[in-house]
Design a protein around this motif. Structure first.
Motif, PDB file in Angstrom:
ATOM      1  N   SER A  53       6.662 -19.031   0.249  1.00  0.00           N
ATOM      2  CA  SER A  53       7.916 -18.347   0.565  1.00  0.00           C
ATOM      3  C   SER A  53       9.181 -19.026  -0.313  1.00  0.00           C
ATOM      4  O   SER A  53       9.139 -20.044  -0.797  1.00  0.00           O
ATOM      5  N   ALA A  54      10.364 -18.443  -0.096  1.00  0.00           N
ATOM      6  CA  ALA A  54      11.495 -18.910  -0.733  1.00  0.00           C
ATOM      7  C   ALA A  54      11.819 -20.373  -0.038  1.00  0.00           C
ATOM      8  O   ALA A  54      12.070 -21.200  -0.726  1.00  0.00           O
ATOM      9  N   LYS A  55      11.448 -20.616   1.367  1.00  0.00           N
ATOM     10  CA  LYS A  55      11.695 -21.696   2.047  1.00  0.00           C
ATOM     11  C   LYS A  55      10.762 -22.873   1.424  1.00  0.00           C
ATOM     12  O   LYS A  55      11.160 -23.889   1.172  1.00  0.00           O
ATOM     13  N   GLN A  56       9.528 -22.427   1.286  1.00  0.00           N
ATOM     14  CA  GLN A  56       8.616 -23.401   0.727  1.00  0.00           C
ATOM     15  C   GLN A  56       8.752 -23.826  -0.501  1.00  0.00           C
ATOM     16  O   GLN A  56       8.604 -24.991  -0.955  1.00  0.00           O
ATOM     17  N   LEU A  57       9.197 -22.808  -1.502  1.00  0.00           N
ATOM     18  CA  LEU A  57       9.862 -23.171  -3.135  1.00  0.00           C
ATOM     19  C   LEU A  57      11.062 -24.300  -3.090  1.00  0.00           C
ATOM     20  O   LEU A  57      11.062 -25.101  -4.108  1.00  0.00           O
ATOM     21  N   LYS A  58      11.874 -24.108  -1.880  1.00  0.00           N
ATOM     22  CA  LYS A  58      12.959 -25.003  -1.893  1.00  0.00           C
ATOM     23  C   LYS A  58      12.792 -26.524  -1.382  1.00  0.00           C
ATOM     24  O   LYS A  58      13.558 -27.356  -1.423  1.00  0.00           O
ATOM     25  N   ALA A  59      11.702 -26.490  -0.787  1.00  0.00           N
ATOM     26  CA  ALA A  59      11.159 -27.770   0.024  1.00  0.00           C
ATOM     27  C   ALA A  59      11.218 -29.134  -0.871  1.00  0.00           C
ATOM     28  O   ALA A  59      10.791 -28.931  -1.987  1.00  0.00           O
ATOM     29  N   LYS A  60      11.504 -29.918  -0.287  1.00  0.00           N
ATOM     30  CA  LYS A  60      11.621 -31.344  -1.036  1.00  0.00           C
ATOM     31  C   LYS A  60      10.502 -31.877  -1.247  1.00  0.00           C
ATOM     32  O   LYS A  60       9.722 -32.174  -0.268  1.00  0.00           O
ATOM     33  N   ARG A  61      10.173 -32.225  -2.425  1.00  0.00           N
ATOM     34  CA  ARG A  61       8.665 -32.855  -2.571  1.00  0.00           C
ATOM     35  C   ARG A  61       8.750 -34.529  -3.134  1.00  0.00           C
ATOM     36  O   ARG A  61       9.721 -34.957  -3.793  1.00  0.00           O
ATOM     37  N   LYS A  62       8.106 -35.286  -2.169  1.00  0.00           N
ATOM     38  CA  LYS A  62       8.398 -36.808  -2.538  1.00  0.00           C
ATOM     39  C   LYS A  62       6.978 -37.351  -2.798  1.00  0.00           C
ATOM     40  O   LYS A  62       5.939 -37.069  -2.599  1.00  0.00           O
ATOM     41  N   GLY A  63       7.233 -38.444  -3.549  1.00  0.00           N
ATOM     42  CA  GLY A  63       5.915 -39.245  -4.162  1.00  0.00           C
ATOM     43  C   GLY A  63       5.931 -39.298  -5.501  1.00  0.00           C
ATOM     44  O   GLY A  63       6.787 -38.440  -6.151  1.00  0.00           O
ATOM     45  N   PRO A  64       5.230 -40.176  -6.127  1.00  0.00           N
ATOM     46  CA  PRO A  64       4.839 -40.192  -7.559  1.00  0.00           C
ATOM     47  C   PRO A  64       4.376 -39.063  -8.208  1.00  0.00           C
ATOM     48  O   PRO A  64       3.734 -38.016  -7.726  1.00  0.00           O
ATOM     49  N   ALA A  65       5.093 -38.591  -9.315  1.00  0.00           N
ATOM     50  CA  ALA A  65       4.579 -37.243  -9.951  1.00  0.00           C
ATOM     51  C   ALA A  65       3.160 -37.515 -10.446  1.00  0.00           C
ATOM     52  O   ALA A  65       2.580 -38.737 -10.605  1.00  0.00           O
ATOM     53  N   CYS A  66       2.616 -36.499 -10.645  1.00  0.00           N
ATOM     54  CA  CYS A  66       1.128 -36.199 -11.250  1.00  0.00           C
ATOM     55  C   CYS A  66       1.094 -35.452 -12.500  1.00  0.00           C
ATOM     56  O   CYS A  66       2.098 -34.421 -12.653  1.00  0.00           O
ATOM     57  N   LEU A 124       2.518 -31.055 -17.982  1.00  0.00           N
ATOM     58  CA  LEU A 124       3.647 -31.285 -17.021  1.00  0.00           C
ATOM     59  C   LEU A 124       3.490 -32.499 -16.240  1.00  0.00           C
ATOM     60  O   LEU A 124       2.584 -32.985 -15.945  1.00  0.00           O
ATOM     61  N   SER A 125       4.722 -32.803 -15.505  1.00  0.00           N
ATOM     62  CA  SER A 125       4.636 -33.867 -14.747  1.00  0.00           C
ATOM     63  C   SER A 125       5.315 -33.163 -13.352  1.00  0.00           C
ATOM     64  O   SER A 125       6.332 -32.800 -13.337  1.00  0.00           O
ATOM     65  N   LEU A 126       4.217 -33.059 -12.383  1.00  0.00           N
ATOM     66  CA  LEU A 126       4.790 -32.320 -11.046  1.00  0.00           C
ATOM     67  C   LEU A 126       4.891 -33.205  -9.880  1.00  0.00           C
ATOM     68  O   LEU A 126       3.871 -34.043  -9.867  1.00  0.00           O
ATOM     69  N   LEU A 127       5.736 -33.057  -9.056  1.00  0.00           N
ATOM     70  CA  LEU A 127       5.913 -33.614  -7.743  1.00  0.00           C
ATOM     71  C   LEU A 127       4.710 -33.168  -6.916  1.00  0.00           C
ATOM     72  O   LEU A 127       4.296 -32.128  -7.088  1.00  0.00           O
ATOM     73  N   PRO A 128       4.192 -34.154  -6.129  1.00  0.00           N
ATOM     74  CA  PRO A 128       3.258 -33.896  -5.224  1.00  0.00           C
ATOM     75  C   PRO A 128       3.834 -32.629  -4.158  1.00  0.00           C
ATOM     76  O   PRO A 128       4.717 -32.620  -3.789  1.00  0.00           O
ATOM     77  N   GLY A 129       2.558 -31.798  -3.809  1.00  0.00           N
ATOM     78  CA  GLY A 129       2.987 -30.624  -2.937  1.00  0.00           C
ATOM     79  C   GLY A 129       2.493 -29.494  -3.574  1.00  0.00           C
ATOM     80  O   GLY A 129       1.792 -29.462  -4.563  1.00  0.00           O
ATOM     81  N   LYS A 130       3.005 -28.559  -2.982  1.00  0.00           N
ATOM     82  CA  LYS A 130       2.443 -26.941  -3.325  1.00  0.00           C
ATOM     83  C   LYS A 130       3.467 -26.233  -4.248  1.00  0.00           C
ATOM     84  O   LYS A 130       4.780 -26.618  -4.205  1.00  0.00           O
ATOM     85  N   HIS A 131       2.867 -26.105  -5.377  1.00  0.00           N
ATOM     86  CA  HIS A 131       3.696 -25.296  -6.359  1.00  0.00           C
ATOM     87  C   HIS A 131       2.867 -23.703  -6.653  1.00  0.00           C
ATOM     88  O   HIS A 131       1.718 -23.525  -6.784  1.00  0.00           O
ATOM     89  N   ASP A 132       3.832 -22.824  -6.732  1.00  0.00           N
ATOM     90  CA  ASP A 132       3.502 -21.473  -7.345  1.00  0.00           C
ATOM     91  C   ASP A 132       3.017 -21.705  -8.827  1.00  0.00           C
ATOM     92  O   ASP A 132       3.976 -21.914  -9.584  1.00  0.00           O
ATOM     93  N   VAL A 133       1.850 -21.143  -9.100  1.00  0.00           N
ATOM     94  CA  VAL A 133       1.245 -21.103 -10.736  1.00  0.00           C
ATOM     95  C   VAL A 133       0.821 -19.863 -11.105  1.00  0.00           C
ATOM     96  O   VAL A 133       0.184 -19.175 -10.281  1.00  0.00           O
ATOM     97  N   GLN A 134       1.300 -19.516 -12.142  1.00  0.00           N
ATOM     98  CA  GLN A 134       0.778 -18.133 -12.941  1.00  0.00           C
ATOM     99  C   GLN A 134       0.492 -18.386 -14.275  1.00  0.00           C
ATOM    100  O   GLN A 134       1.306 -19.250 -15.049  1.00  0.00           O
ATOM    101  N   VAL A 135      -0.709 -17.989 -14.716  1.00  0.00           N
ATOM    102  CA  VAL A 135      -1.110 -18.368 -16.116  1.00  0.00           C
ATOM    103  C   VAL A 135      -1.220 -17.132 -16.709  1.00  0.00           C
ATOM    104  O   VAL A 135      -2.101 -16.078 -16.162  1.00  0.00           O
TER     105      VAL A 135
END
Length: 131
Positions: A52-65, A93-104
């Motif tokens: 959701s739009a709210k989930q996309l805006k959520a702050k992600r914390k922790g070391p990037a993967c 890519l270097s992504l912060l931990p958490g959920k991300h929308d992905v499309q290939v």
């Protein structure tokens, strides 16, 4: 051989040995019905899901993967959270931990679409079966 060449040979041998001992890439033997294979058990793929739009805006914390995308048998454009991120197999890519929308995509054809849960730190290989 020169002394310089002799000095480089042990380093080259070590690099080759370490490369041989590296963990296997996301296996071609992956049997996931969605066609997406992950190299880390802590990561999760939810096919045909979206945030959701709210989930996309959520702050992600922790070391990037470090996340590398590979298209088994082809190339594709990678989009993360609605934005172009690169072309696989060169998309790393270097992504912060958490959920991300992905499309290939391969042109107009969608190869994979869903939510990728990225673990903290480390690296992740995402392999998408082509067609």
């Amino acid at each position: 051989m020169s002394l310089r060449t002799l000095a480089v040979l042990p380093a080259l041998a070590l690099a080759l040995a370490l490369g041989a001992a590296a963990p296997a890439r996301a296996a071609a033997s992956c049997s996931d019905a969605s066609g997406v294979c992950l190299s880390d058990d802590k990561a999760k793929w939810e096919p045909d899901a979206s945030l959701s739009a709210k989930q996309l805006k959520a702050k992600r914390k922790g070391p990037a993967c470090k996340v590398a995308f590979e298209i088994d048998g082809g190339r594709g454009s990678v989009f993360v959270n609605g934005r172009y991120a690169g072309t696989a197999p060169d998309a790393s890519l270097s992504l912060l931990p958490g959920k991300h929308d992905v499309q290939v995509r391969d042109g107009q054809k969608i190869l994979a679409e869903g939510v990728l849960t990225v673990p903290k730190g480390g690296s992740l290989q995402v392999t998408v079966r082509h067609g």
